[in-house]
Design a protein around this motif. Structure first.
Motif, PDB file in Angstrom:
ATOM      1  N   UNK A   1       0.803  -1.221   0.000  1.00  0.00           N
ATOM      2  CA  UNK A   1       0.000   0.000   0.000  1.00  0.00           C
ATOM      3  C   UNK A   1       0.837   1.272   0.000  1.00  0.00           C
ATOM      4  N   UNK A   2       2.115   1.180   0.336  1.00  0.00           N
ATOM      5  CA  UNK A   2       2.926   2.378   0.551  1.00  0.00           C
ATOM      6  C   UNK A   2       3.034   3.288  -0.671  1.00  0.00           C
ATOM      7  N   UNK A   3       3.321   2.761  -1.885  1.00  0.00           N
ATOM      8  CA  UNK A   3       3.432   3.663  -3.038  1.00  0.00           C
ATOM      9  C   UNK A   3       2.146   4.463  -3.302  1.00  0.00           C
ATOM     10  N   UNK A   4       1.000   3.812  -3.202  1.00  0.00           N
ATOM     11  CA  UNK A   4      -0.254   4.522  -3.468  1.00  0.00           C
ATOM     12  C   UNK A   4      -0.529   5.565  -2.391  1.00  0.00           C
ATOM     13  N   UNK A   5      -0.214   5.250  -1.147  1.00  0.00           N
ATOM     14  CA  UNK A   5      -0.421   6.213  -0.071  1.00  0.00           C
ATOM     15  C   UNK A   5       0.486   7.431  -0.241  1.00  0.00           C
ATOM     16  N   UNK A   6       1.734   7.207  -0.670  1.00  0.00           N
ATOM     17  CA  UNK A   6       2.636   8.331  -0.925  1.00  0.00           C
ATOM     18  C   UNK A   6       2.122   9.179  -2.084  1.00  0.00           C
ATOM     19  N   UNK A   7       1.556   8.513  -3.063  1.00  0.00           N
ATOM     20  CA  UNK A   7       0.993   9.246  -4.209  1.00  0.00           C
ATOM     21  C   UNK A   7      -0.166  10.141  -3.762  1.00  0.00           C
ATOM     22  N   UNK A   8      -1.013   9.625  -2.871  1.00  0.00           N
ATOM     23  CA  UNK A   8      -2.132  10.432  -2.359  1.00  0.00           C
ATOM     24  C   UNK A   8      -1.596  11.607  -1.548  1.00  0.00           C
ATOM     25  N   UNK A   9      -0.512  11.379  -0.789  1.00  0.00           N
ATOM     26  CA  UNK A   9       0.097  12.485  -0.033  1.00  0.00           C
ATOM     27  C   UNK A   9       0.563  13.600  -0.968  1.00  0.00           C
ATOM     28  N   UNK A  10       1.126  13.225  -2.113  1.00  0.00           N
ATOM     29  CA  UNK A  10       1.677  14.224  -3.020  1.00  0.00           C
ATOM     30  C   UNK A  10       0.613  14.866  -3.910  1.00  0.00           C
ATOM     31  N   UNK A  11      -0.348  14.055  -4.379  1.00  0.00           N
ATOM     32  CA  UNK A  11      -1.245  14.522  -5.422  1.00  0.00           C
ATOM     33  C   UNK A  11      -2.707  14.641  -4.994  1.00  0.00           C
ATOM     34  N   UNK A  12      -3.043  14.175  -3.794  1.00  0.00           N
ATOM     35  CA  UNK A  12      -4.428  14.224  -3.369  1.00  0.00           C
ATOM     36  C   UNK A  12      -5.209  13.003  -3.796  1.00  0.00           C
ATOM     37  N   UNK A  13      -6.526  13.012  -3.641  1.00  0.00           N
ATOM     38  CA  UNK A  13      -7.362  14.164  -3.276  1.00  0.00           C
ATOM     39  C   UNK A  13      -7.077  14.708  -1.868  1.00  0.00           C
ATOM     40  N   UNK A  14      -7.267  16.020  -1.710  1.00  0.00           N
ATOM     41  CA  UNK A  14      -6.909  16.695  -0.483  1.00  0.00           C
ATOM     42  C   UNK A  14      -7.582  16.148   0.754  1.00  0.00           C
ATOM     43  N   UNK A  15      -8.831  15.704   0.622  1.00  0.00           N
ATOM     44  CA  UNK A  15      -9.575  15.226   1.793  1.00  0.00           C
ATOM     45  C   UNK A  15      -8.988  13.945   2.363  1.00  0.00           C
ATOM     46  N   UNK A  16      -8.123  13.264   1.578  1.00  0.00           N
ATOM     47  CA  UNK A  16      -7.556  11.986   2.019  1.00  0.00           C
ATOM     48  C   UNK A  16      -6.089  12.090   2.422  1.00  0.00           C
ATOM     49  N   UNK A  17      -5.480  13.253   2.238  1.00  0.00           N
ATOM     50  CA  UNK A  17      -4.034  13.360   2.487  1.00  0.00           C
ATOM     51  C   UNK A  17      -3.687  13.110   3.960  1.00  0.00           C
ATOM     52  N   UNK A  18      -4.513  13.622   4.875  1.00  0.00           N
ATOM     53  CA  UNK A  18      -4.252  13.418   6.297  1.00  0.00           C
ATOM     54  C   UNK A  18      -4.351  11.962   6.692  1.00  0.00           C
ATOM     55  N   UNK A  19      -5.352  11.271   6.158  1.00  0.00           N
ATOM     56  CA  UNK A  19      -5.519   9.860   6.504  1.00  0.00           C
ATOM     57  C   UNK A  19      -4.446   9.000   5.849  1.00  0.00           C
ATOM     58  N   UNK A  20      -3.983   9.402   4.675  1.00  0.00           N
ATOM     59  CA  UNK A  20      -2.883   8.677   4.046  1.00  0.00           C
ATOM     60  C   UNK A  20      -1.610   8.811   4.887  1.00  0.00           C
ATOM     61  N   UNK A  21      -1.377   9.989   5.444  1.00  0.00           N
ATOM     62  CA  UNK A  21      -0.213  10.201   6.308  1.00  0.00           C
ATOM     63  C   UNK A  21      -0.286   9.294   7.540  1.00  0.00           C
ATOM     64  N   UNK A  22      -1.457   9.253   8.172  1.00  0.00           N
ATOM     65  CA  UNK A  22      -1.637   8.415   9.363  1.00  0.00           C
ATOM     66  C   UNK A  22      -1.382   6.950   9.046  1.00  0.00           C
ATOM     67  N   UNK A  23      -1.905   6.472   7.917  1.00  0.00           N
ATOM     68  CA  UNK A  23      -1.745   5.063   7.575  1.00  0.00           C
ATOM     69  C   UNK A  23      -0.303   4.743   7.197  1.00  0.00           C
ATOM     70  N   UNK A  24       0.383   5.673   6.550  1.00  0.00           N
ATOM     71  CA  UNK A  24       1.788   5.462   6.223  1.00  0.00           C
ATOM     72  C   UNK A  24       2.609   5.202   7.486  1.00  0.00           C
ATOM     73  N   UNK A  25       2.403   6.041   8.518  1.00  0.00           N
ATOM     74  CA  UNK A  25       3.166   5.891   9.762  1.00  0.00           C
ATOM     75  C   UNK A  25       2.750   4.623  10.492  1.00  0.00           C
ATOM     76  N   UNK A  26       1.471   4.280  10.437  1.00  0.00           N
ATOM     77  CA  UNK A  26       1.023   3.045  11.074  1.00  0.00           C
ATOM     78  C   UNK A  26       1.638   1.819  10.411  1.00  0.00           C
ATOM     79  N   UNK A  27       1.818   1.875   9.108  1.00  0.00           N
ATOM     80  CA  UNK A  27       2.339   0.730   8.376  1.00  0.00           C
ATOM     81  C   UNK A  27       3.851   0.588   8.496  1.00  0.00           C
ATOM     82  N   UNK A  28       4.570   1.713   8.478  1.00  0.00           N
ATOM     83  CA  UNK A  28       6.029   1.605   8.375  1.00  0.00           C
ATOM     84  C   UNK A  28       6.799   2.643   9.168  1.00  0.00           C
ATOM     85  N   UNK A  29       6.142   3.379  10.046  1.00  0.00           N
ATOM     86  CA  UNK A  29       6.848   4.385  10.831  1.00  0.00           C
ATOM     87  C   UNK A  29       7.147   5.632  10.023  1.00  0.00           C
TER      88      UNK A  29
END
Length: 334
Positions: free
Chosen positions: A63-91
């Motif tokens: 899931x990490x590449x797609x979550x990083x893509x959402x962090x960079x490109x949006x959609x904006x409403x999901x960027x915060x949750x993508x950040x949270x899941x990235x840290x939960x998955x891999x620090x």
């Protein structure tokens, strides 16, 4: 060809994750996992649901590449949750440089304004050492990667989030790294306490797995004095332990026999002499059996710490140079 799952079907599957029927829950999870990374953007809006988070976590590194893509490109409403899941998955190692820098800036902004701080006594166990011996404590515990952090972040990181991590060192040996929080300095309000300011060490796995009593001795050998306090409501048990110059001088344990070891300390005599009835006199006949009372008299008691008696900030550290804080998983409050 794999057809996309309709949004209504996803909503139904999410709802079924909480169904009373285990078979229904498992079937819903299989349907959502079958989406793979294609389902991340459609599941992130449901992230507050723990069952949905469990599905996303099972995707792992995929899931990490797609979550990083959402962090960079949006959609904006999901960027915060993508950040949270990235840290939960891999620090924090999973974050790009911009996100890591943003988190550090946020911490630096909040540090000067976090007083008064609160330390939850229900977290269960902590060590205490003289605040002016910070460098000695760091050396005694073998700490690395010290980072200034807010108290709320430090407590969460070492008592509720992942606070130990197995890894393979450079020689190929399996070892365990522990995360540790050293609190700000707290002045004791009792004039008769010789040491005026204390810091606490929080780290549930560290204290449980490396023997908190031994750690207190190690600390006191370098710092002159150190204490261990344990509150275990589940087993209706308490412990407190005072070590000076590398050896224990006084302790109490609910399930120790005898309950007390060592000579009574001066503060205990006060409780014995001022008991207002026979029941209280019997309670303190051998000494003080309460860890919080002992902490209040010997160093400082956790809770809402007085702003005028709190100085500086806390530090997050790890016990292994090869495992920095950024390797530990789990989103933390700032």
């Amino acid at each position: 060809m794999l057809w996309p799952m309709p949004e209504t079907t996803i909503d139904t599957a999410v709802r079924d994750l909480s169904d009373r029927d285990r078979a229904v829950r498992e079937a819903a999870e299989r349907r959502l996992l079958a989406l793979g990374v294609r389902g991340i953007e459609r599941l992130l809006p449901h992230l507050p649901d723990r069952s949905v988070k469990g599905v996303l976590m099972r995707l792992g590194d995929e899931a990490l590449p797609r979550l990083r893509e959402i962090r960079r490109q949006g959609p904006g409403r999901l960027r915060g949750r993508a950040l949270e899941l990235l840290v939960d998955l891999a620090g924090a190692d999973a974050l790009d440089e911009a996100d890591q820098a943003a988190v550090e800036r946020l911490i630096q902004v909040k540090l000067p304004h976090e007083h008064p701080v609160k330390l939850p006594w229900e977290a269960g166990r902590w060590l205490a050492f003289p605040a002016e011996r910070m460098d000695d404590a760091v050396a005694a515990l073998g700490l690395h990667d010290l980072r200034p952090v807010t108290t709320v972040l430090g407590v969460e990181a070492t008592t509720r989030a992942e606070d130990c991590l197995e890894f393979q060192d450079a020689r190929g040996e399996k070892r365990t790294a522990y995360r540790v929080f050293i609190t700000p300095e707290f002045e004791s309000w009792l004039s008769e306490v010789p040491i005026r300011s204390w810091r606490m060490v929080w780290g549930n796995s560290l204290i449980d797995q490396l023997d908190g009593f031994r750690l207190a001795d190690v600390l006191s050998e370098r710092c002159g004095e150190a204490h261990l306090y344990i509150l275990d409501p589940y087993n209706s048990a308490e412990n407190w332990y005072v070590s000076r110059d590398g050896r224990g001088v006084r302790s109490f344990g609910t399930y120790d026999y005898p309950h007390f070891a060592g000579e009574p300390l001066p503060f205990e005599a006060w409780y014995q002499e001022t008991a207002f009835d026979e029941e209280e006199a019997a309670k303190y006949a051998e000494g003080v059996p309460d860890a919080l009372t002992a902490a209040d008299n010997l160093s400082v008691e956790p809770g809402l710490m007085r702003d005028d008696l709190t100085h500086g900030h806390g530090w997050l550290a790890t016990t292994e140079a090869e495992v920095p804080n950024s390797r530990f998983r789990g989103a933390l409050p700032v």
